[in-house]
Write a protein that holds these residues in place. Sequence first.
Motif, short mmCIF file in Angstrom:
data_model
loop_
_atom_site.label_atom_id
_atom_site.label_comp_id
_atom_site.label_asym_id
_atom_site.label_seq_id
_atom_site.Cartn_x
_atom_site.Cartn_y
_atom_site.Cartn_z
N GLU A 1 0.82 -1.22 0.00
CA GLU A 1 0.00 0.00 0.00
C GLU A 1 0.86 1.27 0.00
O GLU A 1 0.43 2.32 0.47
N SER A 2 2.07 1.17 -0.51
CA SER A 2 2.99 2.33 -0.60
C SER A 2 3.19 3.00 0.75
O SER A 2 3.26 4.23 0.86
N ARG A 3 3.31 2.19 1.80
CA ARG A 3 3.40 2.73 3.15
C ARG A 3 4.57 3.69 3.31
O ARG A 3 4.42 4.79 3.86
N MET A 4 5.76 3.30 2.86
CA MET A 4 6.93 4.15 3.08
C MET A 4 6.85 5.41 2.23
O MET A 4 7.18 6.51 2.70
N LEU A 5 6.39 5.28 0.99
CA LEU A 5 6.23 6.45 0.12
C LEU A 5 5.26 7.44 0.74
O LEU A 5 5.54 8.64 0.83
N ARG A 6 4.13 6.94 1.20
CA ARG A 6 3.12 7.82 1.81
C ARG A 6 3.65 8.47 3.09
O ARG A 6 3.44 9.65 3.34
N GLY A 7 4.35 7.68 3.90
CA GLY A 7 4.88 8.21 5.16
C GLY A 7 5.93 9.27 4.93
O GLY A 7 5.95 10.29 5.64
N PHE A 8 6.79 9.05 3.95
CA PHE A 8 7.82 10.04 3.65
C PHE A 8 7.20 11.35 3.18
O PHE A 8 7.54 12.43 3.68
N LEU A 9 6.26 11.27 2.24
CA LEU A 9 5.64 12.49 1.73
C LEU A 9 4.84 13.20 2.81
O LEU A 9 4.90 14.43 2.93
N ALA A 10 4.10 12.45 3.61
CA ALA A 10 3.24 13.06 4.64
C ALA A 10 4.06 13.80 5.69
O ALA A 10 3.62 14.82 6.24
N GLY A 11 5.26 13.31 6.00
CA GLY A 11 6.05 13.94 7.06
C GLY A 11 7.13 14.87 6.59
O GLY A 11 7.80 15.52 7.41
N LEU A 12 7.33 14.96 5.27
CA LEU A 12 8.48 15.69 4.75
C LEU A 12 8.44 17.19 5.07
O LEU A 12 9.45 17.76 5.50
N ALA A 13 7.31 17.84 4.86
CA ALA A 13 7.23 19.31 5.04
C ALA A 13 7.66 19.73 6.44
O ALA A 13 8.33 20.76 6.61
N ASP A 14 7.32 18.91 7.44
CA ASP A 14 7.67 19.25 8.82
C ASP A 14 9.13 18.99 9.13
O ASP A 14 9.62 19.39 10.20
N ARG A 15 9.84 18.30 8.24
CA ARG A 15 11.25 17.99 8.48
C ARG A 15 12.19 18.87 7.67
O ARG A 15 13.41 18.78 7.80
N LEU A 16 11.63 19.72 6.80
CA LEU A 16 12.47 20.59 5.97
C LEU A 16 12.69 21.94 6.64
O LEU A 16 11.76 22.55 7.16
N GLU A 17 13.93 22.38 6.59
CA GLU A 17 14.20 23.75 6.99
C GLU A 17 13.66 24.70 5.92
O GLU A 17 13.45 24.29 4.77
N PRO A 18 13.41 25.98 6.26
CA PRO A 18 12.94 26.93 5.24
C PRO A 18 13.86 26.94 4.03
O PRO A 18 15.08 27.03 4.16
N GLY A 19 13.26 26.80 2.85
CA GLY A 19 14.05 26.77 1.62
C GLY A 19 14.67 25.42 1.32
O GLY A 19 15.39 25.27 0.32
N GLY A 20 14.38 24.42 2.15
CA GLY A 20 14.98 23.10 1.97
C GLY A 20 14.29 22.27 0.89
O GLY A 20 13.22 22.63 0.40
#
Length: 379
Positions: free
Chosen positions: A290-309
């Motif tokens: 069910e694309s678990r890792m792909l979905r998890g990475f995308l869902a959490g990415l914005a909160d892990r990026l520094e501004p402009g990252g």
Amino acid sequence: MDERTVIGWREDGRDRSARWRSESGAAPPRRVVIADDATRADEAYRLACEGTALLWRGDFQNARQLLTAMARRADRTPRKRKRKPEPSQVQAFHLYRQARAQRARTLGMLVIPFEPGHAIPLRRAPDVAQACTEAYGPDDEPYVMSLRELLGLIGAHEWREKGVPIPALGGDRIHPHYGVFSPVRGEYVDLVAQAPLPATTVAFDIGTGTGVLAAVLARRGVQRIVATDQDPRALTCAQENIERLDVAKHVELVEADLFPVGRAPLVVCNPPWVPGKPTTPLERAVYDPESRMLRGFLAGLADRLEPGGEGWLILSDLAEHLGLRTRDDLLRLVDAAGLAVAGRLDTRPAHPRAADPDDPLHAARSSETTSLWRLVAAR
């Protein structure tokens, strides 16, 4: 598979038993018969197709020859029947997976005995103690395992000894451990080596595996890389590779499901490419239910990026050509996660299957593209 699963058989007028071992999770055979150098390939194949295991008591090299003969029978082209409509790509994929699983079950019915210390009590048997210890650790009890799985384990040990040369590392080698996906398909590594870095201060490598992408980032000048994985085997493998490549001072390994604590200007992930259920440890690097890792990475990415990252998602579009996921499905996941696509680098795979017209999935493989998606937080 329970480590204490036991199989039984009758030999020399006595009931005997031993522990069943299967790294792939194959179910223990319900019936076991004794086979030796006099066993004919047709009879062995028939019994294996019926689900009967053949416990080998003859010469080890003859067992290998018998397994090869059984494989030839498994790979025979079936007699032509009434012509049916060509299956869709999705149907072809599922039929392919079913056929491969059935083939693996059948060939897995030729099994080998082991004595304590991973010793094989057969004539002309190789010394596999080191290879087995690398995969399983020490073992002071007898057990039985599939010859096919043993040969895969021996092959993994040889890859670990020899290593895989990585052009992006100047030809230096990555040494994969048993159960850790080997970077033999180098196009995704090359993409990470070529993409413009948004910063060289900190990067996260999500699902590091052998540590190859962390090493590439370190060689490119990133000062600190936090590489995560939830598989202890992968973390041990990555640690050895990072130290061998002399980049340990730049790489921190963390056991985690996806992200470490904190933020970074660069977050890299190469998730499994195909939605589906893995049947072996190695397949976990290719198939993602069910694309678990792909979905998890995308869902959490914005909160892990520094501004402009940037988040770098390295993904093959094979699933799209197989009809298992559409490009719109992927873009919807990106949009729902509050992300936007800043750019994309593409490459075509060069592995032999992409050019093999006899491959059952040739139409999909020949059209496959691997991409590095540069994702940023949407404004």
